[in-house]
Scaffold this active site. Structure first.
Site, PDB file in Angstrom:
ATOM      1  N   HIS A   1      60.469  17.785  19.253  1.00  0.00           N
ATOM      2  CA  HIS A   1      60.284  19.043  20.011  1.00  0.00           C
ATOM      3  C   HIS A   1      59.104  19.795  19.677  1.00  0.00           C
ATOM      4  CE1 HIS A   1      61.870  22.845  22.239  1.00  0.00           C
ATOM      5  NE2 HIS A   1      61.489  21.797  23.344  1.00  0.00           N
TER       6      HIS A   1
ATOM      7  N   ASP B   1      66.135  15.423  26.386  1.00  0.00           N
ATOM      8  CA  ASP B   1      65.559  14.428  27.935  1.00  0.00           C
ATOM      9  C   ASP B   1      65.854  13.281  27.076  1.00  0.00           C
ATOM     10  OD1 ASP B   1      63.754  16.185  29.222  1.00  0.00           O
ATOM     11  OD2 ASP B   1      63.020  16.432  27.695  1.00  0.00           O
TER      12      ASP B   1
END
Length: 450
Positions: free
Chosen positions: A325, A386
């Site tokens: 991320h 996700d």
């Protein structure tokens, strides 16, 4: 053929006219992607809406990785989720109120706000009919066109007063679930030859329940609705710097209308590097289910993940989707919360082995990535939200076509909150960063001498 050759010639010219040497970015100290060398974001604004924390700056310089935090209006997302979970109720409506207003509602305020959202969920008849005509393969495009169409039904579309901005925000938050559900049912009918169902939203249901009802009828469980409600809460905002929210803030700073600004945000979110990540994760997961013979064998999993990183496995992109991320380092708080609920739903659905396999992939992917990259990687990586959201949506029985639109259905709360904030700064200023021209001077040559 002449036309085709011209297109080819123009296209071929891009190789030289659009190429800029990487050294020039370093030479001119350009922050590519608005990122610093340590991968932290370039500070371009201030906000009171939310915060995304994955590291802290050290006094002697550099960054220290810390467990991730997501904060809405000063409230830690974990405290918000756990508090609402403890009271055994839905929380997306309360999250929307918090982001828009800046404070938690009392019982009467929440009931009034929820009723206002429910009353705003039905679409104008013309909008419903136009969605029937907006056949297409991508619901995000239909959503953007429907939002732009809302401008024509708004009695004061260009009014940027606080009252009008709040009214428009509530209308958008309420109508996104309806537009997306209707758009999918149209797509299902036109592309798959299935029966067409247009179900009207019910005033006694939460937004999560209404979405499931409008999408697939009453065939959903409370567990499914509750975990969808959680996903909506977790995706509602992610600071002002994420690509789609920044797009909304940039367009809002120009003074444009709400619908144009939100449509721009939808276009940004549609990009595969932003809103489509969970689709890639679930596709990768299904691939791994097929190619890994023993779902409990760490050595076999590590070997194939290494093969993927070498661009020899799966789609040969060199990526393990759902890992890493831009901000979070040790952990993504959204992933931790969703994972906890996903485990329970998997048990309810009889998918314990699949969940255990996904969890093991998460563990091995992080270790394999760090080992493979070695000194090349400057920060620790973790699974992002996700990694689990696609698996959750699949367990609920949601079609892949609505995965990214669901992201928009949640993030519209953050977009509208950030638009309101951008337009209510004491000193308004259009967002206009600089680009340095690095082309060489060229003379004009008369047409007959070219």
């Amino acid at each position: 053929m002449k036309d085709e050759y011209m297109i080819y010639k123009l296209s071929d010219s891009i190789k030289s006219t659009s190429h800029i040497d990487n050294e020039l970015f370093v030479k001119h100290n350009v922050k590519r992607g608005l990122r610093n060398e340590d991968h932290s974001g370039v500070l371009v604004g201030l906000t009171k809406i939310g915060d995304v924390v994955g590291y802290e700056r050290m006094p002697e310089g550099g960054l220290k990785a810390i467990p991730g935090k997501l904060v809405y209006r000063g409230i830690n997302i974990e405290d918000l989720v756990k508090g609402i979970e403890k009271e055994n109720r839905y929380g997306f409506e309360e999250t929307a109120f918090l982001l828009l207003s800046g404070f938690l509602p009392d019982k009467d305020e929440l009931e009034t706000f929820t009723r206002l959202l429910n009353q705003s969920m039905p679409l104008e008849q013309k909008t419903t009919m136009n969605i029937l005509d907006l056949e297409g393969h991508n619901i995000m495009n239909i959503l953007a066109r429907s939002v732009l169409e809302m401008y024509t039904f708004d009695p004061n579309p260009d009014d940027t007063s606080r009252d009008n901005l709040m009214r428009q925000s509530i209308e958008l938050i309420a109508k996104f679930p309806t537009i997306i559900a209707y758009a999918y049912n149209i797509l299902r009918h036109s592309q798959q030859g299935r029966s067409l169902h247009i179900r009207h939203p019910k005033e006694n249901l939460s937004i999560a329940e209404n979405f499931l009802f409008m999408l697939k009828g009453p065939q959903y469980t409370q567990s499914e609705a509750r975990i969808l409600d959680l996903a909506l809460m977790l995706h509602a905002d992610h600071g002002g710097g994420n690509n789609s929210t920044f797009t909304v803030r940039v367009t809002s700073s120009s003074g444009t209308d709400t619908y144009s600004s939100i449509a721009a945000g939808i276009g940004s979110l549609k990009g595969p590097l932003h809103g489509g990540a969970n689709l890639r994760v679930i596709d990768m997961f299904h691939h791994l289910q097929e190619v890994i013979s023993d779902w409990t064998d760490k050595d076999e999993i590590d070997a194939y993940l290494t093969k993927m990183l070498r661009k020899e496995g799966y789609n040969k992109s060199g990526k393990i989707y759902g890992i890493g991320h831009a901000v979070y380092t040790i952990s993504d708080p959204r992933a931790l919360l969703l994972k906890e609920w996903a485990r329970n739903l998997a048990k309810e659905k009889g998918l314990d082995k699949e969940f255990a396999f996904l969890e093991l992939i998460e563990e091995r992917a992080i270790e394999t990535f760090m080992k493979f990259k070695g000194n090349q990687v400057k920060k620790r990586v973790c699974a992002n939200v996700d990694f689990y959201s696609g698996f959750v949506y699949e367990m609920i029985g949601l079609p892949k076509e609505v995965y990214t639109p669901l992201f928009a259905m949640s993030r519209i709360t953050g977009w509208t909150a950030h638009r309101i904030e951008e337009l209510n700064f004491d000193s308004k200023r259009i967002i206009r960063p600089a680009y340095k021209n690095v082309s060489e001077d060229a003379p004009f040559i008369p047409l007959d001498k070219r």
